[in-house]
Design a protein around this motif. Structure first.
Motif, PDB file in Angstrom:
ATOM      1  N   GLN A 255       0.830  -1.208   0.000  1.00  0.00           N
ATOM      2  CA  GLN A 255       0.000   0.000   0.000  1.00  0.00           C
ATOM      3  C   GLN A 255       0.867   1.262   0.000  1.00  0.00           C
ATOM      4  O   GLN A 255       0.563   2.220  -0.701  1.00  0.00           O
ATOM      5  CB  GLN A 255      -0.948   0.006   1.200  1.00  0.00           C
ATOM      6  CG  GLN A 255      -1.821   1.241   1.293  1.00  0.00           C
ATOM      7  CD  GLN A 255      -2.837   1.360   0.172  1.00  0.00           C
ATOM      8  OE1 GLN A 255      -3.183   0.391  -0.482  1.00  0.00           O
ATOM      9  NE2 GLN A 255      -3.323   2.555  -0.056  1.00  0.00           N
ATOM     10  N   VAL A 256       1.936   1.260   0.768  1.00  0.00           N
ATOM     11  CA  VAL A 256       2.843   2.415   0.789  1.00  0.00           C
ATOM     12  C   VAL A 256       3.475   2.610  -0.593  1.00  0.00           C
ATOM     13  O   VAL A 256       3.592   3.742  -1.078  1.00  0.00           O
ATOM     14  CB  VAL A 256       3.922   2.249   1.886  1.00  0.00           C
ATOM     15  CG1 VAL A 256       5.019   3.284   1.752  1.00  0.00           C
ATOM     16  CG2 VAL A 256       3.281   2.326   3.262  1.00  0.00           C
ATOM     17  N   ALA A 257       3.871   1.525  -1.240  1.00  0.00           N
ATOM     18  CA  ALA A 257       4.449   1.608  -2.584  1.00  0.00           C
ATOM     19  C   ALA A 257       3.432   2.147  -3.587  1.00  0.00           C
ATOM     20  O   ALA A 257       3.761   2.976  -4.443  1.00  0.00           O
ATOM     21  CB  ALA A 257       4.961   0.243  -3.022  1.00  0.00           C
ATOM     22  N   VAL A 258       2.197   1.705  -3.469  1.00  0.00           N
ATOM     23  CA  VAL A 258       1.138   2.185  -4.364  1.00  0.00           C
ATOM     24  C   VAL A 258       0.870   3.673  -4.121  1.00  0.00           C
ATOM     25  O   VAL A 258       0.706   4.443  -5.071  1.00  0.00           O
ATOM     26  CB  VAL A 258      -0.150   1.343  -4.170  1.00  0.00           C
ATOM     27  CG1 VAL A 258      -1.345   1.995  -4.822  1.00  0.00           C
ATOM     28  CG2 VAL A 258       0.060  -0.049  -4.706  1.00  0.00           C
ATOM     29  N   LEU A 259       0.847   4.071  -2.866  1.00  0.00           N
ATOM     30  CA  LEU A 259       0.640   5.483  -2.537  1.00  0.00           C
ATOM     31  C   LEU A 259       1.769   6.333  -3.100  1.00  0.00           C
ATOM     32  O   LEU A 259       1.521   7.387  -3.713  1.00  0.00           O
ATOM     33  CB  LEU A 259       0.526   5.670  -1.027  1.00  0.00           C
ATOM     34  CG  LEU A 259       0.348   7.107  -0.534  1.00  0.00           C
ATOM     35  CD1 LEU A 259      -0.942   7.697  -1.073  1.00  0.00           C
ATOM     36  CD2 LEU A 259       0.371   7.150   0.974  1.00  0.00           C
TER      37      LEU A 259
ATOM     38  N   LEU B 163      -5.924   3.239  -4.531  1.00  0.00           N
ATOM     39  CA  LEU B 163      -5.625   3.393  -3.107  1.00  0.00           C
ATOM     40  C   LEU B 163      -6.681   2.759  -2.209  1.00  0.00           C
ATOM     41  O   LEU B 163      -6.461   2.622  -1.010  1.00  0.00           O
ATOM     42  CB  LEU B 163      -5.486   4.878  -2.768  1.00  0.00           C
ATOM     43  CG  LEU B 163      -4.386   5.629  -3.522  1.00  0.00           C
ATOM     44  CD1 LEU B 163      -4.455   7.109  -3.215  1.00  0.00           C
ATOM     45  CD2 LEU B 163      -3.027   5.051  -3.202  1.00  0.00           C
ATOM     46  N   VAL B 164      -7.802   2.333  -2.761  1.00  0.00           N
ATOM     47  CA  VAL B 164      -8.921   1.833  -1.959  1.00  0.00           C
ATOM     48  C   VAL B 164      -8.881   0.324  -1.653  1.00  0.00           C
ATOM     49  O   VAL B 164      -9.137  -0.071  -0.512  1.00  0.00           O
ATOM     50  CB  VAL B 164     -10.261   2.211  -2.637  1.00  0.00           C
ATOM     51  CG1 VAL B 164     -11.440   1.630  -1.892  1.00  0.00           C
ATOM     52  CG2 VAL B 164     -10.386   3.718  -2.761  1.00  0.00           C
TER      53      VAL B 164
ATOM     54  N   VAL C 194      -6.232  -7.294  -7.448  1.00  0.00           N
ATOM     55  CA  VAL C 194      -6.846  -6.085  -8.003  1.00  0.00           C
ATOM     56  C   VAL C 194      -5.805  -4.972  -8.132  1.00  0.00           C
ATOM     57  O   VAL C 194      -5.750  -4.276  -9.152  1.00  0.00           O
ATOM     58  CB  VAL C 194      -8.040  -5.629  -7.127  1.00  0.00           C
ATOM     59  CG1 VAL C 194      -8.488  -4.225  -7.475  1.00  0.00           C
ATOM     60  CG2 VAL C 194      -9.201  -6.600  -7.273  1.00  0.00           C
ATOM     61  N   VAL C 195      -4.976  -4.808  -7.122  1.00  0.00           N
ATOM     62  CA  VAL C 195      -3.931  -3.776  -7.169  1.00  0.00           C
ATOM     63  C   VAL C 195      -2.946  -4.063  -8.300  1.00  0.00           C
ATOM     64  O   VAL C 195      -2.521  -3.146  -9.015  1.00  0.00           O
ATOM     65  CB  VAL C 195      -3.218  -3.652  -5.809  1.00  0.00           C
ATOM     66  CG1 VAL C 195      -1.933  -2.870  -5.917  1.00  0.00           C
ATOM     67  CG2 VAL C 195      -4.148  -2.999  -4.807  1.00  0.00           C
TER      68      VAL C 195
END
Length: 119
Positions: free
Chosen positions: A42-46, A75-76, A103-104
Motif C-alpha cells: 500500500q505504501v508503494a502504491v501510494l 488506493l482503496v 486487483v492492485v
C-alpha cells in the motif's frame, strides 16, 4: 510513472496474491507478515500515485481523467482487504486479501498502459 517501480508493484502484488491465495486454499487465516506485506504494498502504491500526480500534467497523457481516476481508485482496495483479513480470522479473510492484492496488480498494469499512451 517509472517502469521499474510499476513492475515492482505489479510483481509484488501478484506474488502476495498467490501466497495469500495459497493460504486461503489451505484454510488458514492471514498471518501477521501478510498484513505487513500488504501494508508495504500500500505504501508503494501510494508513493507511485503521488509521483504520478506530480508528473501527469506535463506528460501529455491521452486519457488523463481516466489515469487520475485509476491512480485514486488504486488506493482503496488494499485497506479494505487488510481490514477484511484482520476482522475475518478465517480463510475468507485470506481470500479477501488475496483478491485485493490481485486487483492492485491489475490496476497497476492498467495505470502503466495509460501512462504509455500519449495524446
Amino acid at each position: 510513472m517509472f517502469t521499474s517501480a510499476s513492475m515492482t508493484v505489479l510483481g509484488f502484488g501478484l506474488l502476495l496474491a498467490a501466497v495469500t491465495g495459497g493460504w486461503a486454499y489451505l484454510r488458514r487465516p492471514s498471518a501477521r507478515w501478510q498484513i505487513v506485506a500488504a501494508g508495504v504494498l500500500q505504501v508503494a502504491v501510494l508513493a507511485q500515485s503521488v509521483i504520478a500526480w506530480f508528473r501527469a500534467p506535463g506528460a501529455g497523457l491521452g486519457e488523463s481523467v481516466t489515469f487520475i481516476a485509476y491512480s485514486i481508485g488504486i488506493l482503496v482496495p488494499l485497506p479494505a482487504g487488510i481490514w477484511a483479513a484482520r476482522v475475518e480470522r478465517t480463510r475468507w479473510g485470506s481470500t479477501a486479501l488475496a483478491f485485493t492484492c490481485l486487483v492492485v496488480a491489475v490496476m497497476t498494469l492498467r495505470l502503466y498502459q495509460l501512462w504509455r499512451v500519449r495524446g
